[in-house]
Scaffold this motif. Structure first.
Motif, short mmCIF file in Angstrom:
data_model
loop_
_atom_site.label_atom_id
_atom_site.label_comp_id
_atom_site.label_asym_id
_atom_site.label_seq_id
_atom_site.Cartn_x
_atom_site.Cartn_y
_atom_site.Cartn_z
N SER A 102 -11.63 1.50 5.47
CA SER A 102 -10.96 1.88 4.22
C SER A 102 -9.65 1.10 4.09
N ARG A 117 -7.58 0.84 7.51
CA ARG A 117 -8.10 1.61 8.64
C ARG A 117 -9.17 0.78 9.35
N ARG A 159 -9.04 -4.99 -0.81
CA ARG A 159 -10.33 -4.34 -0.62
C ARG A 159 -11.48 -5.34 -0.71
N GLY A 185 -5.97 1.68 2.23
CA GLY A 185 -5.18 2.69 1.54
C GLY A 185 -4.07 2.14 0.68
N ASP A 186 -3.61 0.93 0.96
CA ASP A 186 -2.50 0.34 0.22
C ASP A 186 -2.65 -1.18 0.29
N HIS A 192 -4.87 3.15 12.29
CA HIS A 192 -4.15 2.79 11.07
C HIS A 192 -3.37 1.49 11.33
N HIS A 247 3.64 6.79 -4.68
CA HIS A 247 3.57 7.77 -3.61
C HIS A 247 4.68 8.81 -3.80
#
Length: 375
Positions: free
Chosen positions: A83, A91, A154, A85-86, A124, A137
């Motif tokens: 994944s 991950r 991504r 996340g930012d 992470h 955020h």
């Protein structure tokens, strides 16, 4: 042929029993024999070596808290990105050894795809040396071009196998790493590719920046992207870098907190001004007005009507009437003046009164002189 060091005593020695027999191990002296010590030492060394190799290279690390400090700047992690996340972190599911050790094809060596199975089983990763536009955020507004940066990352690494070179652990329990990913026949540096595409900027913090040996390449790539107006550098107007954006947010939060403390401090003095002086005005002066003047009126010097001069029946000439007051409370003695003598009456406790001579006052002397002239 006899060896030079061979003696007749050796020929008379009893031969050793077989190594696997009970008779051999029943004798404690046989434990120190070379044919026992050498294999045992080799076996122990091989076991310790295998344990070290497993813990250092084969053991799967489920999350960042289980990475030893001895790994920093010395070791790397190989795994699959599960994944993003930012725009500057992702991950990683650690797969030590990769396909060579069966990951992806051997039973029990498959990377989970269900988010519930991946919980607390991924590391992470924070990409070192770069800073991407911030998403929204904790109630803060999103920075321009943050969604595009996230989408670029991504597309580039999600589901791909990445090798991350460990630098350190940051304050958010993330592992700061420089990541390498294969693209065709070449292995690319992830941070450098993001800077070339204009979806990230060079990390600007004074402390905690990690570049390895890539800082010069990073800065050249950022300058080139600015000149060519790539990515976020092509937005209209003067673009604010992620570092400047975060600094402005911190200053705004500090100003808000300081104004909150200022409001609390301004309300406290108002309460003290409205309470303390009111209490002092309503209590202290009232007590002084009601008590001090009354006492001064009752104890003011001068003859009263009851002690006016004049002869009385059965009293010697020159004697004045005594002003004997009654006690106002228990234990208070009765006092008076008689012919220049202060008389202390008996108190309520029943003790005997005492008399003490005092010099005549000016008022008493004047009254006595006037009476003598009248006679």
């Amino acid at each position: 042929m006899r060896w030079p060091w061979y003696s007749d005593d050796d020929s008379r020695r009893k031969p050793l029993p077989p190594l696997l027999s009970i008779e051999y191990w029943s004798d404690p002296k046989n434990y120190l024999h070379p044919r026992v010590l050498v294999p045992a030492s080799v076996l122990a060394a091989c076991s310790l070596g295998l344990i070290y190799v497993y813990r250092a290279y084969v053991r799967r690390i489920p999350e960042s808290s289980q990475i030893y400090p001895s790994f920093f700047r010395k070791r790397s992690l190989f795994g699959k990105v599960t994944s993003v996340g930012d725009g500057d972190n992702f991950r990683l599911y650690h797969t030590p050894g990769g396909r060579l050790l069966g990951w992806g094809w051997f039973p029990g060596r498959k990377v989970p795809t269900d988010p519930k199975e991946l919980r607390q089983r991924t590391v992470h990763i924070r990409i070192a040396g770069i800073d991407a536009p911030e998403l929204g955020h904790w109630g803060n507004p999103a920075q321009p071009y943050s969604a595009e940066s996230l989408e670029w990352l991504r597309t580039y690494i999600l589901g791909k196998r990445v090798r991350a070179y460990i630098y350190r652990r940051d304050q958010y329990e993330r592992i700061v790493c420089s990541a390498k990913v294969w693209k065709g026949l070449w292995r690319r540096d992830l941070g450098l590719e993001m800077l070339k595409a204009g979806v990230a900027a060079v990390y600007e913090a004074k402390t905690g920046a990690e570049f390895g040996d890539m800082e010069l390449k990073y800065r050249v790539a950022e300058a080139t992207a600015k000149i060519q107006k790539k990515g976020m550098w092509g937005l209209k107007g003067q673009y604010e870098s992620p570092g400047t954006y975060k600094k402005a947010l911190k200053e705004a939060e500090a100003a808000a907190s300081s104004s909150g403390h200022g409001g609390a401090s301004s309300s406290a003095p108002a309460a003290s001004k409205s309470s303390a002086p009111a209490a002092s005005k309503s209590s202290a002066p009232a007590a002084s007005k009601s008590s001090a003047p009354a006492a001064s009126k009752s104890s003011a010097p001068g003859p009263s009507k009851s002690s006016a001069p004049g002869p009385s029946k059965g009293s010697a000439p020159g004697a004045s009437k005594t002003n004997t007051g009654k006690p106002s409370s228990a234990g208070t003695p009765q006092t008076g003046v008689k012919g220049g003598v202060v008389v202390v009456g008996k108190p309520s406790s029943g003790k005997r009164s005492t008399t003490r001579k005092m010099p005549p006052t000016s008022a008493t002397t004047t009254r006595t002189t006037a009476r003598k002239k009248a006679l």
